[in-house]
Design an enzyme around this catalytic site. Structure first.
Site, short mmCIF file in Angstrom:
data_model
loop_
_atom_site.label_atom_id
_atom_site.label_comp_id
_atom_site.label_asym_id
_atom_site.label_seq_id
_atom_site.Cartn_x
_atom_site.Cartn_y
_atom_site.Cartn_z
N GLU A 108 0.85 -1.19 0.00
CA GLU A 108 0.00 0.00 0.00
C GLU A 108 0.89 1.25 0.00
O GLU A 108 1.93 1.29 0.66
CB GLU A 108 -0.87 -0.04 1.26
CG GLU A 108 -1.76 1.14 1.52
CD GLU A 108 -2.50 1.01 2.85
OE1 GLU A 108 -3.47 1.75 3.05
OE2 GLU A 108 -2.08 0.18 3.70
N LYS B 203 -9.67 2.22 -1.83
CA LYS B 203 -9.88 1.59 -0.53
C LYS B 203 -11.22 2.01 0.08
O LYS B 203 -11.49 3.20 0.29
CB LYS B 203 -8.73 1.97 0.41
CG LYS B 203 -8.72 1.24 1.74
CD LYS B 203 -7.44 1.59 2.49
CE LYS B 203 -7.31 0.84 3.80
NZ LYS B 203 -6.03 1.17 4.48
N CYS C 2 -5.16 -3.34 2.55
CA CYS C 2 -4.91 -3.33 3.99
C CYS C 2 -6.17 -3.64 4.81
O CYS C 2 -6.64 -4.76 4.82
CB CYS C 2 -4.27 -2.01 4.38
SG CYS C 2 -3.27 -2.11 5.91
#
Length: 262
Positions: A38, A109, A142
């Protein structure tokens, strides 16, 4: 199919140095798919939106995506990597999937972690599996891993391999990714970063421990806490098409959505 990850320690705010490092490593590996962490081009610990805005880039026309397109074409490989994306007045914590043809898919995300909520715009993508040759690949970033609905949505869309660029700091993260692989019968590539960052009041210690997991939960490759490394394994992606736990049980067909609460 050869799949792998590149675990390393990006230097905060040193985009050119990070990209040069990535270029030097990826130019000499032979794989079909490689996953990077990331925000791999910038580092993580941004304190304000104004600071973040200096580093965010458009996709696909920004410097970072253009580099990955060139690397994917030259290496005839698919690349998944995280970067801050600028789109009009919004900045997203994004991941790109770059095909050897140069085609780019973007995921933003959805589940922002902790103080990310104050500097990034949450993504509004549906969880979609993209075709890379004969294989379907999904992306998470993540903290998305802690929401089982995210991985399950990708599995329902046909993902055989799920790629997770990450900057993980929670100690149980690697265990959960094993569970996600098992419960969806998919290959899972978790590419974490290493090292520490201290910026103002922010101090993060990143866990490393990147890993590749089979649909039955076998750890096919794993890095330690601190090493900068590329690890690549050979897999048969069609194994992720078999969703059976027993002769009579299938993790997707046995679902009872009418009884679930959303």
């Amino acid at each position: 199919m050869r799949i792998g990850f590149y675990q390393f320690c990006p230097i905060f705010g040193k985009k050119s140095e990070n990209l040069e490092k990535i270029k030097n490593v990826l130019s000499y590996i032979k794989t079909d798919l490689i996953v990077l962490p990331e925000l791999c081009n910038t580092g993580y610990s941004f304190q304000t939106k104004k600071e973040l805005a200096k580093f965010a880039e458009p996709i696909p026309d920004g410097e970072t995506t253009r580099l990955f397109i060139n690397l994917a074409k030259k290496g005839k490989m698919t690349i998944v990597a995280g970067l801050p994306e600028k789109d009009k007045n919004y900045i997203y914590n994004s991941a790109i999937l770059v095909l050897p043809s140069g085609r780019v898919f973007t995921y933003r995300k959805v589940h922002l972690f902790s103080e990310e909520k104050f500097i990034f715009t949450p993504g509004n993508n549906k969880f979609t599996a993209h075709k890379a040759g004969k294989v379907k690949i999904g992306m998470l970033i993540c903290f998305d891993y802690i929401f089982p609905e995210a991985t399950r949505s990708l599995a329902l869309d046909g993902a055989q391999i799920i790629c997770q660029p990450a900057n993980l700091i929670l100690p149980y993260a690697e265990q959960i990714t094993v569970s996600r692989a098992i419960e969806n019968r998919v290959f899972f590539i978790m590419a974490n970063r290493t090292g520490e960052e201290k910026q103002g009041k922010k101090h993060y210690h990143f866990l490393g421990r990147s890993q590749i997991i089979s649909p039955t939960g076998e750890i096919l490759a794993k890095a330690d806490d601190n090493e900068e490394t590329v690890k690549i394994v050979n897999i048969y992606p069609d194994h992720a098409l078999n969703k059976k736990v027993t002769k009579y049980n299938n993790v997707l067909k046995d679902r009872r959505p009418n009884l679930y609460r959303f």
